[in-house]
Design a protein around this motif. Structure first.
Motif, PDB file in Angstrom:
ATOM      1  N   ASP A  20       0.838  -1.199   0.000  1.00  0.00           N
ATOM      2  CA  ASP A  20       0.000   0.000   0.000  1.00  0.00           C
ATOM      3  C   ASP A  20       0.879   1.258   0.000  1.00  0.00           C
ATOM      4  N   ARG A 163     -12.259   5.894  10.606  1.00  0.00           N
ATOM      5  CA  ARG A 163     -12.122   6.165   9.170  1.00  0.00           C
ATOM      6  C   ARG A 163     -10.833   6.942   8.897  1.00  0.00           C
ATOM      7  N   LEU A 166      -7.931   4.603   9.135  1.00  0.00           N
ATOM      8  CA  LEU A 166      -7.922   3.733   7.954  1.00  0.00           C
ATOM      9  C   LEU A 166      -7.368   4.484   6.736  1.00  0.00           C
ATOM     10  N   LEU A 170      -4.054   3.018   5.278  1.00  0.00           N
ATOM     11  CA  LEU A 170      -4.348   2.281   4.048  1.00  0.00           C
ATOM     12  C   LEU A 170      -4.938   3.239   3.024  1.00  0.00           C
ATOM     13  N   ARG A 171      -4.063   3.862   2.282  1.00  0.00           N
ATOM     14  CA  ARG A 171      -4.535   4.905   1.371  1.00  0.00           C
ATOM     15  C   ARG A 171      -5.357   4.326   0.225  1.00  0.00           C
ATOM     16  N   GLY A 172      -5.168   3.062  -0.058  1.00  0.00           N
ATOM     17  CA  GLY A 172      -5.975   2.426  -1.101  1.00  0.00           C
ATOM     18  C   GLY A 172      -7.458   2.532  -0.800  1.00  0.00           C
ATOM     19  N   VAL A 173      -7.820   2.554   0.486  1.00  0.00           N
ATOM     20  CA  VAL A 173      -9.226   2.682   0.880  1.00  0.00           C
ATOM     21  C   VAL A 173      -9.761   4.033   0.392  1.00  0.00           C
TER      22      VAL A 173
ATOM     23  N   LEU B   6     -14.879  -3.592  11.725  1.00  0.00           N
ATOM     24  CA  LEU B   6     -13.521  -3.554  12.276  1.00  0.00           C
ATOM     25  C   LEU B   6     -13.468  -4.154  13.670  1.00  0.00           C
ATOM     26  N   LEU B 441      -4.849  -6.536  -0.084  1.00  0.00           N
ATOM     27  CA  LEU B 441      -4.794  -5.358  -0.953  1.00  0.00           C
ATOM     28  C   LEU B 441      -6.026  -5.285  -1.865  1.00  0.00           C
ATOM     29  N   ILE B 443      -8.941  -6.513  -1.168  1.00  0.00           N
ATOM     30  CA  ILE B 443     -10.075  -6.120  -0.315  1.00  0.00           C
ATOM     31  C   ILE B 443      -9.988  -4.620  -0.033  1.00  0.00           C
ATOM     32  N   GLU B 444      -8.785  -4.160   0.275  1.00  0.00           N
ATOM     33  CA  GLU B 444      -8.600  -2.731   0.591  1.00  0.00           C
ATOM     34  C   GLU B 444      -9.086  -1.850  -0.561  1.00  0.00           C
ATOM     35  N   ILE B 445      -8.719  -2.251  -1.767  1.00  0.00           N
ATOM     36  CA  ILE B 445      -9.006  -1.381  -2.911  1.00  0.00           C
ATOM     37  C   ILE B 445     -10.432  -1.543  -3.423  1.00  0.00           C
ATOM     38  N   ALA B 447     -13.132  -3.403  -1.956  1.00  0.00           N
ATOM     39  CA  ALA B 447     -14.285  -3.622  -1.068  1.00  0.00           C
ATOM     40  C   ALA B 447     -15.091  -2.340  -0.945  1.00  0.00           C
ATOM     41  N   THR B 449     -16.663   0.078   1.272  1.00  0.00           N
ATOM     42  CA  THR B 449     -16.573   0.358   2.709  1.00  0.00           C
ATOM     43  C   THR B 449     -17.306   1.629   3.105  1.00  0.00           C
TER      44      THR B 449
END
Lengths: 347, 460
Positions: A20, A163, A166, A170-173, B6, B441, B443-445, B447, B449
């Motif tokens: 990430d 949030r 997160l 996790l910047r991809g979020v 979470l 990764l 899931i992170e990208i 999913a 949320t």
């Protein structure tokens, strides 16, 4: 050979964080952010506003009301050699401005002055800005791992704090919608990214403002809004709401906390520089409501807080195109008035 | 406490750690307490309902022996609990519609206990198995409480059998390979739920939540396809996570889904879809009704009864009953045609397998309309809309469901026999961490949320 499955899980988590970081914290992906998105706009602005020629300019920072209401071109024309730069980003707030300025101006010496707008000194919005998670979408490209605790801690609710954590780690979020859009329309994205920000930067500089006007909108003796025939129907409910909220006078505690924190941080960074805070023209009908002198944290800030009535002359329907934003006429008048106020203070 | 929240994962890791440190009865106690805490997270009061239900069935199991009357009493009481919580208002409203009186004075404000349908069926199977002599009544109350409430499977199954579960309390299955297998299931489940199901949910909700008077074919097909994929990914995802978590805690639950959309006929579909429910219905309803031993007509009737009741189990609505009957008719029709279409015919040839799979997929998806639409009227509108082709329809609606369907198919082809997934997540070294990190990764990208979408089967 790692045999313990729990150790393998731990390595997997660390590896995911590393990937990430490589993809999203390194700035590799940020170059391909949709320039029209919140994160993309902020990242793009950082890219074009960083060059050396910006050094020594006066930065005018704010939200869409600065983007619409301030013309750096007009300011430059009357600045006598002092350059101005419009850093108005629609939808942003002081929390975003703080991190944006940190990124743009790491040593707090790039600009000869930083001029920051505030919507109203007596804040009328009931929204708790401390919990505004939209800020995270703007901040995504510029938050660092070390910002996790201060940013998360600045939110009030547990959900917003989670949030924020997160988004920081996790910047991809934060980028997921952008990535999905990129995957579905790659050619269009590459086309948009290429030169978009430079063109937009130029367009912002040359932008004359919106020609529409609320001229003729008035309030009758019973307090009801009167509209001229030329007014767009979709503006009527917005103006009704604006008028109703204009008369709230709630000095809410959460506004004070928010200002103390974020304006305090900005003032702290620029404590040896020139920082000006002013009240943007509040709205087309605010001539009905007297301006309030700076109070609370604003009165104590180590910054030059301009008088509350500095720009109230523009709080007339003829200078606005909607309930918030100055039109072309307002933009011209306000830009000149702001420069006229600031220039003598710079000498 | 959703598996996708979470808060669940620190809770699960803590329980797994405590279970790893504890031995024997202490481990069972920890799991029961954790399960009740997990349940209490939704509603503290309903924990008492679950505990009362557990105590009653535990006491009944000790005295049932070979007594048909006591078995009938225990089943009647369990079904009364289920009936009251889940079907009382439905029955009142249906009776009011039938006899023309106002239902309002009789309607009660009932909170449906989470998972009541699942733990009721498990309690019934326990008592029936004791009566049949298939299992011995468990003397330990804690063991029985754990059977009903073990938190990974508590809320939406799989419906476990006493003969499968109790031996595992005595001889828990803790192993490094088990932990890796559990992580694989959890990762698969999270991808199915958060990446696939949750991204498809808005497509189906947008359609079924706002069916206008004249929806068009493209939006209807997009919604039906989206919901067909969503419900599979949602439920199979839940089951994968439940099985994965259970395995890490030392319990091996049977498979609940075996790639059901690759079934070549409807009977095969029901052998691969929600296996724990379909085998429960087979063992405790279909076979006691006579199964296929009392002639063709009775077999068809049994299929209709079992599938109709299976539909009603899903929810208190005539839509679910009709959905169940629809599958009952399909199963009966399949049984009928199988009688005179030779297995050696072209229809059953290898070349026709894709066609049969596609045909079965289509039939199942048409059935989901009844499952998803809010009422009969909306179901009929959707069915009509499937054929209402219009100029200027928004074909982009099909993009996401079609893309995710294509990805699923490609994965099934690459992972035939589930060899690839086991290769990626088995053994020591860096293969496991790499696969795990890549999955995280993904899931992170991908999913969804921004909104929390509960598992569909939590309602049941």
């Amino acid at each position: 050979m790692i045999k313990n499955p729990w150790l393998q899980i731990l390595y997997g988590v660390l590896l995911a964080l590393l990937l990430d970081g490589l993809l999203f914290h390194s700035g590799i992906y940020a170059r391909y952010l949709d320039p029209r998105s919140t994160a993309g706009e902020l990242h793009g602005l950082l890219t074009v506003a960083k060059p050396k020629e910006m050094r020594g300019a006066v930065a005018v920072v704010g939200d869409s009301r600065i983007a619409e209401g301030f013309s750096a071109k007009l300011a430059d024309a009357m600045g006598g050699g002092v350059r101005f730069v419009n850093l108005g980003i629609p939808g942003t707030t002081p929390r975003v401005w703080h991190y944006f300025l940190r990124e743009l101006d790491p040593d707090a010496r790039r600009f000869s002055a930083v001029v920051i707008m505030l919507p109203n000194y007596d804040e009328t919005s009931k929204e708790n800005f401390n919990d505004r998670t939209l800020d995270l979408s703007y901040l995504a490209p510029i938050l660092r791992y070390g910002d996790a605790a201060p940013v998360a801690g600045s939110f009030d609710s547990r959900d917003a704090r989670s949030r924020a954590l997160l988004f920081t780690f996790l910047r991809g979020v934060a980028y997921k919608q952008d990535i999905l859009d990129f995957i579905l329309h790659p050619a269009e994205r590459l086309k948009n990214v290429n030169g978009y920000i430079e063109k937009r930067w130029r367009a912002i500089y040359d932008y004359p403002g919106r020609p529409d006007s609320l001229e003729g909108v008035s309030v009758d003796s019973a307090g009801r809004l009167r509209f001229p025939a030329s007014i767009k129907p979709e503006l009527k409910p917005l103006l009704q709401t604006y008028l109703a909220e204009m008369h709230y006078d709630e000095r809410l505690q959460h506004h004070e906390r928010y200002r103390a924190l974020w304006l305090g941080r900005i003032a702290e960074r620029y404590r040896n520089s020139r920082l000006f805070i002013f009240q943007i023209p509040r709205g087309p009908l605010h001539y009905l409501k007297p301006a309030v002198a700076p109070f609370g944290v604003l009165a104590k800030l180590e910054a030059n807080v301009l008088p509350a009535d500095a720009f109230t002359a523009f709080e007339r329907p003829g200078f606005f195109f909607d309930q918030l934003h100055l039109n072309a006429r307002g933009r011209e008048g306000f830009s000149k008035a702001l420069v006229a106020r600031i220039l003598p203070l710079l000498k | 406490m959703l598996f996708t929240s979470l808060i669940y994962w620190p809770f699960f890791l803590l329980v797994a750690l405590l279970c790893g440190l504890a031995r024997g009865r202490l481990r069972v106690l920890i799991l029961v307490v954790a399960s009740l805490l997990f349940y209490a997270y939704w509603n503290t009061l309903l924990v008492w309902a679950l505990l009362g239900f557990t105590v009653f069935n535990y006491l009944m199991s000790l005295v049932i022996g070979r007594s048909r009357a006591l078995l009938a009493l225990s089943i009647a009481a369990d079904l009364a609990v289920l009936g009251f919580f889940k079907y009382y208002n439905f029955l009142v409203a249906s009776a009011a519609g039938l006899f023309g009186f106002s239902a309002e004075p009789f309607i009660l404000n009932i909170v449906l206990p989470v998972a009541v349908s699942f733990y009721t069926f498990e309690a019934i199977s326990y008592n029936v198995d004791i009566y049949r002599g298939d299992v011995q009544p468990r003397k330990s109350f804690l063991d029985f409480a754990l059977f009903l409430s073990l938190f990974p499977h508590l809320t939406a199954g799989p419906i476990i059998r006493p003969s499968n579960f109790f031996p595992q309390i005595d001889h828990g299955k803790h192993s490094d390979a088990g932990v890796r297998w559990g992580v694989l299931q959890i990762v698969k489940g999270l991808i199915k739920k958060m990446v696939f199901a949750d991204n498809l949910a808005p497509v189906s909700t947008q359609f079924f939540g706002h069916i206008g008077s004249s929806p068009d074919a493209v939006s209807a097909w997009a919604a039906v396809l989206a919901f067909g994929l969503q419900i599979y990914c949602d439920f199979a995802g839940y089951t994968d996570i439940a099985r994965g978590c259970s395995r890490i805690l030392g319990f091996d639950f049977p498979s609940n889904f075996e790639r059901p959309y690759l079934s070549a006929d409807i009977a095969e579909f029901w052998r691969r879809w929600h296996i724990s429910l379909s085998t429960w219905l087979r063992d405790y309803l279909y076979i006691p009704l006579g199964g296929n031993r009392r002639g063709a007509a009775r077999t068809y009737l049994n299929l209709l009864i079992v599938m109709g009741l299976g539909g009603l189990w899903h929810g208190a609505s005539w839509n679910f009953v009709v959905w169940g009957l629809y599958h009952g008719v399909l199963l009966a029709a399949h049984r009928f045609t199988s009688g005179f279409v030779s297995r050696a015919s072209f229809w059953y040839s290898r070349a026709m397998v894709p066609v049969r799979v596609a045909f079965t997929f289509l039939l199942v998806n048409l059935g989901w309309i009844l499952f998803r639409a809010p009422d009969f009227h909306a179901s009929l509108l959707t069915l009509k809309a499937l054929f209402a082709f219009r100029h200027g329809a928004d074909y982009s609606l099909l993009l996401l469901p079609a893309l995710l369907l294509a990805i699923s198919l490609a994965w099934c082809l690459a992972d035939r026999g589930r060899k690839l997934q086991h290769y990626l997540f088995e053994g020591g070294g860096l293969r496991f961490p790499l696969s795990f990190a890549t999955s995280l990764l993904l899931i992170e990208i991908f999913a969804k949320t921004d909104i929390a979408i509960p598992f569909i089967y939590f309602r049941f």
